[in-house]
Motif scaffolding. Structure first.
Motif, short mmCIF file in Angstrom:
data_model
loop_
_atom_site.label_atom_id
_atom_site.label_comp_id
_atom_site.label_asym_id
_atom_site.label_seq_id
_atom_site.Cartn_x
_atom_site.Cartn_y
_atom_site.Cartn_z
N SER A 186 -4.32 1.28 2.45
CA SER A 186 -3.61 0.76 3.62
C SER A 186 -2.15 1.21 3.60
N GLU A 187 -1.50 1.09 4.73
CA GLU A 187 -0.10 1.49 4.83
C GLU A 187 0.78 0.66 3.90
N ARG A 188 0.45 -0.60 3.73
CA ARG A 188 1.24 -1.47 2.85
C ARG A 188 1.12 -1.01 1.39
N ILE A 189 -0.09 -0.62 0.98
CA ILE A 189 -0.29 -0.13 -0.39
C ILE A 189 0.47 1.18 -0.59
N ARG A 190 0.46 2.02 0.41
CA ARG A 190 1.19 3.29 0.31
C ARG A 190 2.70 3.04 0.13
N GLN A 191 3.22 2.07 0.87
CA GLN A 191 4.65 1.77 0.78
C GLN A 191 5.01 1.24 -0.60
N PHE A 192 4.19 0.34 -1.14
CA PHE A 192 4.44 -0.17 -2.49
C PHE A 192 4.35 0.96 -3.52
N ASN A 193 3.38 1.86 -3.32
CA ASN A 193 3.22 2.97 -4.26
C ASN A 193 4.41 3.91 -4.21
N ASP A 194 4.90 4.18 -3.00
CA ASP A 194 6.08 5.05 -2.86
C ASP A 194 7.30 4.43 -3.54
N LEU A 195 7.43 3.10 -3.41
CA LEU A 195 8.55 2.42 -4.06
C LEU A 195 8.43 2.49 -5.58
N ALA A 196 7.20 2.27 -6.10
CA ALA A 196 6.99 2.33 -7.55
C ALA A 196 7.24 3.74 -8.08
N LYS A 197 6.84 4.73 -7.31
CA LYS A 197 7.09 6.11 -7.72
C LYS A 197 8.58 6.41 -7.74
N PHE A 198 9.29 5.91 -6.75
CA PHE A 198 10.74 6.12 -6.69
C PHE A 198 11.45 5.47 -7.88
N LEU A 199 10.92 4.34 -8.33
CA LEU A 199 11.51 3.62 -9.46
C LEU A 199 11.07 4.20 -10.81
N GLY A 200 10.19 5.20 -10.77
CA GLY A 200 9.76 5.83 -12.00
C GLY A 200 8.62 5.13 -12.70
N ASP A 201 7.87 4.29 -12.00
CA ASP A 201 6.74 3.58 -12.59
C ASP A 201 5.55 4.54 -12.69
N ASN A 224 -1.01 6.92 -11.41
CA ASN A 224 -2.38 6.55 -11.80
C ASN A 224 -3.13 5.93 -10.62
N ALA A 225 -2.44 5.15 -9.82
CA ALA A 225 -3.08 4.53 -8.66
C ALA A 225 -3.49 5.57 -7.62
N ARG A 226 -2.71 6.63 -7.52
CA ARG A 226 -3.01 7.66 -6.53
C ARG A 226 -4.26 8.47 -6.86
N THR A 227 -4.74 8.40 -8.09
CA THR A 227 -5.89 9.22 -8.47
C THR A 227 -7.16 8.82 -7.72
N ILE A 228 -7.22 7.59 -7.21
CA ILE A 228 -8.42 7.18 -6.48
C ILE A 228 -8.29 7.42 -4.98
N TRP A 229 -7.12 7.83 -4.52
CA TRP A 229 -6.97 8.12 -3.10
C TRP A 229 -7.78 9.36 -2.74
N ASN A 230 -8.41 9.31 -1.58
CA ASN A 230 -9.22 10.41 -1.04
C ASN A 230 -10.48 10.69 -1.86
N ARG A 231 -10.87 9.77 -2.72
CA ARG A 231 -12.15 9.94 -3.41
C ARG A 231 -13.29 9.58 -2.47
N PRO A 232 -14.38 10.35 -2.51
CA PRO A 232 -15.52 10.03 -1.62
C PRO A 232 -16.16 8.71 -2.01
N LEU A 233 -16.56 7.93 -1.00
CA LEU A 233 -17.21 6.65 -1.24
C LEU A 233 -18.69 6.84 -1.57
N GLN A 234 -19.22 8.00 -1.32
CA GLN A 234 -20.55 8.37 -1.76
C GLN A 234 -20.42 9.53 -2.74
N THR A 235 -21.32 9.57 -3.71
CA THR A 235 -21.22 10.57 -4.75
C THR A 235 -21.74 11.92 -4.26
#
Length: 305
Positions: free
Chosen positions: A253-268, A273-284
Protein backbone atom coordinates in the motif's frame (compact mmCIF):
# COMPACT_ATOMS: atom_id res chain seq x y z
CA UNK A 1 27.68 46.64 -47.78
CA UNK A 2 25.24 43.97 -49.03
CA UNK A 3 26.34 40.32 -49.27
CA UNK A 4 25.13 37.44 -51.41
CA UNK A 5 24.66 33.84 -50.19
CA UNK A 6 26.71 31.01 -51.72
CA UNK A 7 25.17 27.62 -50.85
CA UNK A 8 27.77 24.90 -50.22
CA UNK A 9 25.42 22.14 -49.03
CA UNK A 10 21.93 21.58 -47.68
CA UNK A 11 23.07 22.78 -44.28
CA UNK A 12 25.74 25.43 -44.93
CA UNK A 13 25.95 28.78 -46.70
CA UNK A 14 28.68 31.39 -47.20
CA UNK A 15 28.29 35.15 -47.46
CA UNK A 16 29.77 36.66 -50.62
CA UNK A 17 30.46 40.39 -51.13
CA UNK A 18 28.53 42.26 -53.81
CA UNK A 19 29.76 41.99 -57.44
CA UNK A 20 31.66 45.30 -57.51
CA UNK A 21 33.86 44.09 -54.61
CA UNK A 22 34.90 40.88 -56.38
CA UNK A 23 37.99 40.51 -58.54
CA UNK A 24 37.42 38.79 -61.87
CA UNK A 25 39.95 36.51 -63.55
CA UNK A 26 40.56 36.38 -67.26
CA UNK A 27 38.68 33.09 -67.47
CA UNK A 28 35.57 34.69 -66.07
CA UNK A 29 35.80 32.89 -62.68
CA UNK A 30 35.30 34.82 -59.48
CA UNK A 31 38.30 35.26 -57.16
CA UNK A 32 36.94 35.33 -53.61
CA UNK A 33 38.42 37.64 -51.00
CA UNK A 34 40.49 36.03 -48.25
CA UNK A 35 37.70 36.45 -45.66
CA UNK A 36 35.17 34.63 -47.88
CA UNK A 37 37.63 31.79 -48.46
CA UNK A 38 38.11 31.45 -44.71
CA UNK A 39 34.36 31.32 -44.13
CA UNK A 40 33.96 28.74 -46.88
CA UNK A 41 36.67 26.51 -45.41
CA UNK A 42 35.16 26.71 -41.92
CA UNK A 43 31.67 25.92 -43.21
CA UNK A 44 32.86 22.87 -45.13
CA UNK A 45 34.70 21.58 -42.05
CA UNK A 46 31.60 21.96 -39.90
CA UNK A 47 29.48 20.22 -42.52
CA UNK A 48 31.85 17.24 -42.55
CA UNK A 49 31.81 17.05 -38.74
CA UNK A 50 28.00 17.13 -38.57
CA UNK A 51 27.55 14.63 -41.41
CA UNK A 52 30.50 12.22 -41.28
CA UNK A 53 31.03 10.00 -44.28
CA UNK A 54 29.47 6.51 -44.06
CA UNK A 55 32.89 4.88 -43.73
CA UNK A 56 33.44 6.61 -40.35
CA UNK A 57 30.09 5.52 -38.83
CA UNK A 58 30.29 2.86 -36.12
CA UNK A 59 29.23 -0.62 -37.30
CA UNK A 60 25.92 -2.04 -36.11
CA UNK A 61 26.09 -4.69 -33.35
CA UNK A 62 26.19 -8.25 -34.69
CA UNK A 63 22.82 -9.72 -33.67
CA UNK A 64 23.14 -12.91 -35.70
CA UNK A 65 21.38 -15.72 -33.84
CA UNK A 66 23.97 -18.45 -33.36
CA UNK A 67 22.19 -20.69 -30.84
CA UNK A 68 18.71 -21.47 -29.64
CA UNK A 69 17.50 -22.65 -26.25
CA UNK A 70 14.07 -23.47 -24.84
CA UNK A 71 12.56 -22.68 -21.45
CA UNK A 72 9.27 -24.25 -20.34
CA UNK A 73 7.26 -22.36 -17.74
CA UNK A 74 4.57 -23.77 -15.48
CA UNK A 75 2.39 -22.37 -12.72
CA UNK A 76 1.61 -23.97 -9.38
CA UNK A 77 -1.55 -22.33 -8.00
CA UNK A 78 -1.26 -24.00 -4.56
CA UNK A 79 2.03 -25.01 -2.97
CA UNK A 80 5.44 -25.42 -4.50
CA UNK A 81 8.40 -27.17 -2.91
CA UNK A 82 11.48 -28.30 -4.83
CA UNK A 83 12.98 -31.57 -3.70
CA UNK A 84 15.69 -30.97 -1.10
CA UNK A 85 17.58 -33.97 -2.47
CA UNK A 86 17.89 -32.57 -6.01
CA UNK A 87 20.74 -33.83 -8.14
CA UNK A 88 23.57 -31.73 -9.52
CA UNK A 89 22.22 -31.86 -13.08
CA UNK A 90 19.21 -29.78 -12.10
CA UNK A 91 16.80 -32.70 -12.38
CA UNK A 92 14.53 -31.73 -9.51
CA UNK A 93 11.29 -33.54 -8.81
CA UNK A 94 8.77 -30.83 -8.06
CA UNK A 95 6.20 -31.28 -5.36
CA UNK A 96 3.23 -29.59 -7.02
CA UNK A 97 0.21 -31.82 -7.47
CA UNK A 98 -1.72 -29.53 -9.80
CA UNK A 99 0.96 -27.87 -11.92
CA UNK A 100 -0.37 -26.14 -15.04
CA UNK A 101 1.94 -25.67 -18.07
CA UNK A 102 2.10 -22.10 -19.36
CA UNK A 103 4.07 -22.93 -22.50
CA UNK A 104 7.52 -22.84 -24.03
CA UNK A 105 9.84 -19.99 -24.96
CA UNK A 106 12.32 -20.45 -27.78
CA UNK A 107 15.14 -17.95 -27.33
CA UNK A 108 17.68 -16.97 -29.99
CA UNK A 109 21.12 -16.05 -28.65
CA UNK A 110 23.63 -13.50 -29.98
CA UNK A 111 26.76 -15.62 -29.77
CA UNK A 112 28.90 -13.30 -31.88
CA UNK A 113 28.10 -10.21 -29.83
CA UNK A 114 28.57 -11.57 -26.28
CA UNK A 115 30.00 -15.11 -26.55
CA UNK A 116 30.79 -15.58 -22.83
CA UNK A 117 27.33 -14.48 -21.68
CA UNK A 118 25.69 -16.76 -24.25
CA UNK A 119 27.89 -19.74 -23.36
CA UNK A 120 27.12 -19.34 -19.64
CA UNK A 121 23.38 -19.05 -20.29
CA UNK A 122 23.44 -22.19 -22.44
CA UNK A 123 25.32 -24.06 -19.71
CA UNK A 124 22.69 -23.05 -17.18
CA UNK A 125 19.92 -24.25 -19.50
CA UNK A 126 21.57 -27.63 -20.14
CA UNK A 127 22.90 -28.12 -16.62
CA UNK A 128 26.41 -28.86 -17.88
CA UNK A 129 27.96 -26.43 -15.36
CA UNK A 130 26.74 -28.28 -12.28
CA UNK A 131 23.70 -26.05 -11.86
CA UNK A 132 20.55 -25.33 -13.84
CA UNK A 133 17.56 -23.03 -14.18
CA UNK A 134 15.29 -26.09 -14.15
CA UNK A 135 13.05 -26.19 -11.10
CA UNK A 136 13.65 -22.55 -10.13
CA UNK A 137 11.24 -19.68 -9.70
CA UNK A 138 10.29 -16.54 -11.55
CA UNK A 139 10.78 -14.48 -8.43
CA UNK A 140 9.69 -11.01 -9.53
CA UNK A 141 7.27 -9.64 -12.09
CA UNK A 142 6.92 -5.98 -13.05
CA UNK A 143 3.70 -5.86 -15.12
CA UNK A 144 4.11 -4.11 -18.45
CA UNK A 145 7.90 -4.07 -18.08
CA UNK A 146 9.84 -7.29 -17.36
CA UNK A 147 10.17 -10.33 -15.11
CA UNK A 148 13.20 -11.78 -13.30
CA UNK A 149 14.38 -15.38 -13.02
CA UNK A 150 17.56 -17.21 -12.06
CA UNK A 151 18.10 -15.78 -8.58
CA UNK A 152 20.83 -17.65 -6.73
CA UNK A 153 20.38 -19.11 -3.29
CA UNK A 154 18.89 -22.27 -1.80
CA UNK A 155 17.43 -24.98 -3.99
CA UNK A 156 14.82 -25.85 -1.37
CA UNK A 157 13.47 -22.30 -1.85
CA UNK A 158 13.28 -22.60 -5.62
CA UNK A 159 16.48 -20.63 -6.22
CA UNK A 160 19.45 -21.41 -8.45
CA UNK A 161 22.32 -23.32 -6.92
CA UNK A 162 25.44 -21.14 -7.29
CA UNK A 163 27.32 -22.45 -10.34
CA UNK A 164 31.00 -23.19 -9.77
CA UNK A 165 32.06 -24.35 -13.23
CA UNK A 166 31.33 -21.25 -15.30
CA UNK A 167 34.10 -19.04 -16.72
CA UNK A 168 34.26 -15.54 -15.32
CA UNK A 169 32.15 -13.19 -17.41
CA UNK A 170 34.50 -10.34 -18.36
CA UNK A 171 31.87 -8.93 -20.73
CA UNK A 172 30.12 -7.30 -17.78
CA UNK A 173 32.85 -4.64 -17.72
CA UNK A 174 33.09 -4.05 -21.49
CA UNK A 175 31.18 -1.13 -22.98
CA UNK A 176 30.57 -3.05 -26.24
CA UNK A 177 28.35 -5.47 -24.31
CA UNK A 178 25.77 -2.76 -23.54
CA UNK A 179 25.06 -1.46 -27.06
CA UNK A 180 21.63 -3.06 -27.51
CA UNK A 181 18.52 -1.56 -25.92
CA UNK A 182 15.41 -3.01 -24.31
CA UNK A 183 13.23 -1.61 -27.05
CA UNK A 184 10.30 -4.05 -27.02
CA UNK A 185 8.86 -7.15 -25.43
CA UNK A 186 10.83 -10.39 -25.66
CA UNK A 187 14.31 -8.94 -25.09
CA UNK A 188 16.48 -11.27 -22.97
CA UNK A 189 19.34 -9.80 -20.97
CA UNK A 190 21.74 -10.63 -18.16
CA UNK A 191 20.42 -8.90 -15.07
CA UNK A 192 22.98 -6.56 -13.56
CA UNK A 193 21.21 -3.41 -12.37
CA UNK A 194 18.16 -5.31 -11.06
CA UNK A 195 20.12 -8.25 -9.65
CA UNK A 196 18.93 -9.15 -6.15
CA UNK A 197 21.26 -12.01 -5.21
CA UNK A 198 22.26 -11.96 -1.56
CA UNK A 199 25.26 -9.79 -0.75
CA UNK A 200 27.03 -12.79 0.80
CA UNK A 201 26.94 -14.53 -2.57
CA UNK A 202 28.14 -11.47 -4.46
CA UNK A 203 31.15 -11.13 -2.17
CA UNK A 204 32.22 -14.71 -2.84
CA UNK A 205 35.30 -14.71 -5.14
CA UNK A 206 33.71 -17.57 -7.12
CA UNK A 207 30.44 -15.69 -7.66
CA UNK A 208 28.94 -15.87 -11.17
CA UNK A 209 25.91 -13.80 -12.08
CA UNK A 210 23.30 -15.90 -13.91
CA UNK A 211 20.11 -13.98 -13.09
CA UNK A 212 18.30 -12.90 -16.25
CA UNK A 213 15.30 -10.80 -17.23
CA UNK A 214 12.86 -10.85 -20.12
CA UNK A 215 10.96 -7.73 -21.12
CA UNK A 216 7.21 -8.22 -21.42
CA UNK A 217 6.21 -5.17 -23.45
CA UNK A 218 4.18 -3.62 -24.86
CA UNK A 219 6.54 -0.65 -24.64
CA UNK A 220 10.31 -0.29 -24.21
CA UNK A 221 12.17 -0.28 -20.88
CA UNK A 222 14.76 2.50 -21.29
CA UNK A 223 15.60 2.36 -17.56
CA UNK A 224 17.33 -0.99 -18.26
CA UNK A 225 19.49 0.27 -21.13
CA UNK A 226 23.27 0.53 -20.67
CA UNK A 227 22.93 -1.34 -17.35
CA UNK A 228 22.11 -4.90 -18.44
CA UNK A 229 23.62 -7.07 -21.18
CA UNK A 230 21.15 -7.93 -23.95
CA UNK A 231 22.16 -11.35 -25.29
CA UNK A 232 19.06 -12.76 -26.99
CA UNK A 233 15.47 -12.43 -28.07
CA UNK A 234 12.31 -14.52 -27.79
CA UNK A 235 11.67 -16.19 -31.15
CA UNK A 236 8.58 -18.14 -30.10
CA UNK A 237 6.28 -17.85 -27.10
CA UNK A 238 5.47 -14.18 -26.65
CA UNK A 239 2.03 -15.34 -25.52
CA UNK A 240 3.76 -17.16 -22.66
CA UNK A 241 5.61 -13.95 -21.77
CA UNK A 242 2.27 -12.11 -21.69
CA UNK A 243 0.75 -14.81 -19.46
CA UNK A 244 3.62 -14.50 -16.96
CA UNK A 245 3.32 -10.71 -17.00
CA UNK A 246 -0.39 -10.93 -16.12
CA UNK A 247 0.26 -13.03 -12.98
CA UNK A 248 -0.92 -11.14 -9.86
CA UNK A 249 1.90 -9.80 -7.70
CA UNK A 250 2.28 -8.41 -4.20
CA UNK A 251 1.96 -4.63 -4.22
CA UNK A 252 2.42 -2.74 -0.93
CA UNK A 253 0.00 0.00 0.00
CA UNK A 254 1.01 3.63 -0.36
CA UNK A 255 1.31 3.96 3.42
CA UNK A 256 3.75 1.02 3.58
CA UNK A 257 5.78 2.53 0.76
CA UNK A 258 6.03 5.85 2.62
CA UNK A 259 7.19 4.16 5.83
CA UNK A 260 9.72 2.13 3.84
CA UNK A 261 11.07 5.23 2.11
CA UNK A 262 11.47 6.92 5.49
CA UNK A 263 13.27 3.88 6.96
CA UNK A 264 15.57 3.74 3.95
CA UNK A 265 16.35 7.45 4.30
CA UNK A 266 17.25 6.88 7.96
CA UNK A 267 19.58 4.04 7.00
CA UNK A 268 17.48 1.20 8.42
CA UNK A 269 18.64 -2.04 6.74
CA UNK A 270 15.22 -3.60 7.31
CA UNK A 271 13.81 -1.32 4.63
CA UNK A 272 15.72 -3.14 1.89
CA UNK A 273 14.80 -6.52 3.35
CA UNK A 274 11.13 -5.56 3.25
CA UNK A 275 11.39 -4.59 -0.40
CA UNK A 276 12.46 -8.11 -1.40
CA UNK A 277 8.84 -9.30 -1.34
CA UNK A 278 7.55 -6.43 -3.48
CA UNK A 279 6.44 -7.51 -6.97
CA UNK A 280 6.65 -11.19 -6.09
CA UNK A 281 4.02 -13.29 -7.90
CA UNK A 282 1.15 -14.47 -5.71
CA UNK A 283 1.10 -17.71 -7.68
CA UNK A 284 4.20 -19.81 -8.14
CA UNK A 285 5.61 -19.47 -11.66
CA UNK A 286 8.62 -21.68 -12.26
CA UNK A 287 10.87 -23.13 -14.96
CA UNK A 288 9.73 -26.73 -15.40
CA UNK A 289 12.29 -27.61 -18.06
CA UNK A 290 15.02 -26.02 -20.19
CA UNK A 291 17.73 -27.02 -22.63
CA UNK A 292 19.40 -26.36 -25.97
CA UNK A 293 17.72 -26.77 -29.35
CA UNK A 294 19.95 -28.28 -31.99
CA UNK A 295 19.26 -26.96 -35.49
CA UNK A 296 20.80 -27.85 -38.83
CA UNK A 297 21.57 -24.21 -39.59
CA UNK A 298 22.31 -22.52 -36.26
CA UNK A 299 23.06 -19.07 -37.73
CA UNK A 300 19.84 -17.22 -38.43
CA UNK A 301 19.37 -13.82 -39.96
CA UNK A 302 20.21 -10.91 -37.68
CA UNK A 303 17.32 -9.82 -35.48
CA UNK A 304 17.58 -6.52 -33.64
CA UNK A 305 15.82 -6.34 -30.26
Amino acid sequence: MAFALLSTSSTTAVLLPPPHHRRRLSSGDIALPRRSLLLLSTSLSLSTAVNPPPSLASPSPDTTITDRVFIDFSICPTNFLPNRESTDDGGDSLLCSDSVPLGRLVIGLYGHLVPITVANFKSMCTGSCGSSYKGTLVHKIFPGQFFLAGRQGRRDKGEVRPPLQLPRNTESVKSDSFLLSHSRGGVVSLCLSENDDDDELKLDPNYHNVEFLITTGPGPCPQLDSKNIVFGTVLEGLDVVAAISSTPTYKPSERIRQFNDLAKFLGDERAQNARTIWNRPLQTVYISDCGELKVAKPSLSPTLP
